[in-house]
Write an enzyme that holds these catalytic residues in place. Structure first.
Site, PDB file in Angstrom:
ATOM      1  N   ASP A  80       0.825  -1.209   0.000  1.00 40.99           N
ATOM      2  CA  ASP A  80       0.000   0.000   0.000  1.00 40.99           C
ATOM      3  C   ASP A  80       0.861   1.263   0.000  1.00 40.99           C
ATOM      4  O   ASP A  80       1.972   1.262   0.545  1.00 40.99           O
ATOM      5  CB  ASP A  80      -0.897  -0.029   1.243  1.00 40.99           C
ATOM      6  CG  ASP A  80      -2.123   0.845   1.115  1.00 40.99           C
ATOM      7  OD1 ASP A  80      -2.834   0.730   0.105  1.00 40.99           O
ATOM      8  OD2 ASP A  80      -2.386   1.634   2.036  1.00 40.99           O
ATOM      9  N   GLU A 109       1.316  -0.160  -4.897  1.00 41.94           N
ATOM     10  CA  GLU A 109       0.346   0.879  -5.224  1.00 41.94           C
ATOM     11  C   GLU A 109       1.111   2.171  -5.506  1.00 41.94           C
ATOM     12  O   GLU A 109       1.505   2.879  -4.583  1.00 41.94           O
ATOM     13  CB  GLU A 109      -0.651   1.080  -4.074  1.00 41.94           C
ATOM     14  CG  GLU A 109      -1.714   2.115  -4.422  1.00 41.94           C
ATOM     15  CD  GLU A 109      -2.435   2.662  -3.194  1.00 41.94           C
ATOM     16  OE1 GLU A 109      -3.586   3.072  -3.334  1.00 41.94           O
ATOM     17  OE2 GLU A 109      -1.821   2.689  -2.101  1.00 41.94           O
ATOM     18  N   ASP A 187     -10.364   1.657  -3.659  1.00 44.29           N
ATOM     19  CA  ASP A 187     -10.180   3.105  -3.509  1.00 44.29           C
ATOM     20  C   ASP A 187     -10.878   3.918  -4.589  1.00 44.29           C
ATOM     21  O   ASP A 187     -10.647   5.127  -4.696  1.00 44.29           O
ATOM     22  CB  ASP A 187      -8.682   3.451  -3.533  1.00 44.29           C
ATOM     23  CG  ASP A 187      -7.995   3.099  -2.225  1.00 44.29           C
ATOM     24  OD1 ASP A 187      -8.642   3.188  -1.168  1.00 44.29           O
ATOM     25  OD2 ASP A 187      -6.802   2.740  -2.259  1.00 44.29           O
TER      26      ASP A 187
END
Length: 302
Positions: A80, A109, A187
């Site tokens: 992340d 990410e 997201d």
């Protein structure tokens, strides 16, 4: 407190005074969130003790019984907000992972360079073979929406081709074969709802706190063909098609948390969706059930 063995792990700015009823304990949290305390780190990541802690976590999940056989462990990691962690740490992380399972998959990410002006980071520095095997390819998603779905400032076929080829140029074609080509994630707004809101770009305009007019309905019959066209392009493109759970059965919703509803399963019965995430009643209740035709289409492509 100050005598803890872990005081050097974190960015602590003030200790609690036990002689008062106040809680003066203050420390640095990611984006100011105290539930996500930040580890102290330099150019190559956190201090040695913290690194060893992470290494033990990797071992725990990749080789649970520590017998040297990773077949009973997980097969990779999705990391992340990876751009906010020193790349040197991820390079060490890669060595730890690959030493346990050389075939493990590492994806990061790497996303916004400038959210407001919708500019994406070039993930090239993380894709040189010494850090990640892939990234979440949000550039692919945004470019696809602009071409297939956008009603305003849409891409022409030639500009669409140019944008896709630019990704291949930036990352190298062979590297692109392993990228996570996604159309939605935890997201972003849901794929089905994105199709119903062609004025909005990926991850923009779908926050219901700011835009109560965003359509939070399943994909309409008129837009099914467009949805299926995008999915077909995703599966036929160089790269690894990434399916966010529930997209294959047509789940709908705005940006998070509306895109994080429980999975819809065919062997369960659900009440109709009668309310919006912000509490108001829906004008028309929506039947909650999987879109079997869409699931069959995904299955065929797989």
């Amino acid at each position: 407190g100050p005598s803890s063995n872990y005081t050097d792990w974190f960015e602590i700015t003030e200790w609690d005074d036990p002689n008062t009823s106040e809680d003066e304990f203050k420390y640095k949290g990611w984006a100011g969130i105290k539930g996500l305390p930040v580890f102290k780190h330099g150019e190559t990541g956190p201090i040695a003790e913290v690194k060893e802690y992470f290494r033990s976590v990797i071992k725990r999940w990749m080789d649970p019984n520590a017998d040297g056989d990773p077949s009973d462990g997980i097969d990779g990691w999705r990391l992340d907000v990876a751009a906010e962690v020193p790349i040197g740490f991820w390079q060490e992380f890669r060595d730890w992972v690959k030493s346990i399972n050389p075939h493990a998959y590492l994806t990061g990410e790497i996303w916004w360079k400038d959210y407001k002006n919708i500019k994406f980071k070039n993930a090239g520095p993380w894709l040189k073979g010494d850090t990640f095997d892939a990234v979440m390819n949000y550039r692919f998603a945004d470019t696809s929406y602009q071409f297939f779905n956008q009603s305003k400032d849409s891409l022409s076929p030639s500009n669409f081709t140019k944008e896709i080829r630019q990704i291949h140029t930036d990352y190298g074609y062979d590297m692109c074969l392993g990228l996570q080509n996604l159309l939605g994630s935890h997201d972003t707004q849901r794929l089905a709802s994105m199709i119903e809101n062609p004025k909005h770009r990926l991850d923009h305009g779908a926050n219901l706190k700011k835009n109560r007019n965003y359509s939070i309905n399943p994909v309409s019959p008129n837009n099914r063909a467009k949805l299926m066209q995008m999915i077909a392009f995703q599966f036929m493109s160089p790269g690894a098609p990434f399916i966010y759970y529930g997209d294959e059965v047509g789940m709908w919703g705005a940006d998070d948390p509306d895109c994080r509803k429980p999975m819809i399963w065919s062997d369960l019965d659900y009440e109709n969706e009668s309310a919006t995430p912000f509490g108001a009643s829906r004008q028309h209740e929506i039947k909650v059930e999987p879109n079997i035709k869409l699931l069959e289409f995904f299955t065929k492509l797989c």
